[in-house]
Design an enzyme around this catalytic site. Structure first.
Site, PDB file in Angstrom:
ATOM      1  N   ASP A  99      -7.592  87.550 -65.912  1.00 56.57           N
ATOM      2  CA  ASP A  99      -8.893  88.166 -66.137  1.00 56.57           C
ATOM      3  C   ASP A  99      -9.694  87.247 -67.037  1.00 56.57           C
ATOM      4  O   ASP A  99      -9.194  86.841 -68.096  1.00 56.57           O
ATOM      5  CB  ASP A  99      -8.672  89.454 -66.945  1.00 56.57           C
ATOM      6  CG  ASP A  99      -9.222  90.669 -66.285  1.00 56.57           C
ATOM      7  OD1 ASP A  99      -9.818  90.558 -65.208  1.00 56.57           O
ATOM      8  OD2 ASP A  99      -9.041  91.742 -66.869  1.00 56.57           O
ATOM      9  N   ASP A 101     -13.212  87.569 -68.884  1.00 54.04           N
ATOM     10  CA  ASP A 101     -14.338  88.470 -69.158  1.00 54.04           C
ATOM     11  C   ASP A 101     -15.392  87.747 -69.981  1.00 54.04           C
ATOM     12  O   ASP A 101     -15.077  87.216 -71.060  1.00 54.04           O
ATOM     13  CB  ASP A 101     -13.865  89.695 -69.953  1.00 54.04           C
ATOM     14  CG  ASP A 101     -12.999  90.627 -69.131  1.00 54.04           C
ATOM     15  OD1 ASP A 101     -13.178  90.667 -67.895  1.00 54.04           O
ATOM     16  OD2 ASP A 101     -12.150  91.317 -69.720  1.00 54.04           O
TER      17      ASP A 101
END
Ligand code: ROI
Length: 162
Positions: A99, A101
């Site tokens: 991930d 972000d």
């Protein structure tokens, strides 16, 4: 592309397929992005999963870089790295290979279909705030909130620098 360099912060997380290597190689790949310079990053941290129980621990880190990519072009670039790691996300808030972000983009507040900046949950996640404080202890959010004030309300808990 915007015409000036902006300082951005990116949260990295992985809990599948050798998470330490996923995060380490993603940090290298961030240094290779076009229109980006001066990458700095925190230590790696081991964190308990937020979300459904029974998933592996996460490895988290935060990176800072300067970019003259627009927010959406930077998002495209981050998603390109995620895809290259064959990102798997089986379940909402479930385990994932990688991930990336976008936490902060300069002082901008961005709300559109693809992007919410500052990141919606960054103020309440120890695995974001502690690594962030390592590389930017004097940071303030666009709304003026000081990182050090946020940290006072968030326990380090089981978060562990590795
Ligand atoms: N939990 C931890 N500890 N670290 C993460 O990076 C992370 N990322 C997520 C969810 C599933 C919310 N939980 C997480 O997206």
């Amino acid at each position: 592309m915007s015409d000036s360099w902006q300082t951005c912060y990116i949260g990295l997380g992985s809990n599948l397929d050798s998470p330490r290597e996923q995060v380490s190689s993603a940090l290298t790949e961030l240094t290779q992005l076009p229109q980006c310079r001066n990458l700095k990053h925190s230590s790696l941290y081991r964190s308990d999963p937020v979300g459904p129980a029974g998933q592996p621990d996460y490895i988290n880190a935060v990176a800072c870089l300067e970019t003259c990519l627009s927010p959406l072009h930077l998002l495209d670039a981050l998603q390109g790295i995620e895809q290259a790691h064959q990102r798997v996300r089986i379940q909402h808030w479930g385990p994932r290979t990688l991930d990336l972000d976008l936490l902060l983009y300069g002082d901008q507040v961005i709300q559109n279909q693809r992007l919410t900046v500052p990141h919606a949950f960054m103020k309440v996640r120890n695995f974001v705030l502690y690594p962030l404080a390592e590389i930017a202890p004097n940071l303030s959010l666009p709304d003026g909130t000081q990182l050090l004030i946020l940290l006072k309300d968030i326990e380090i808990g089981t978060l562990e620098k590795i």
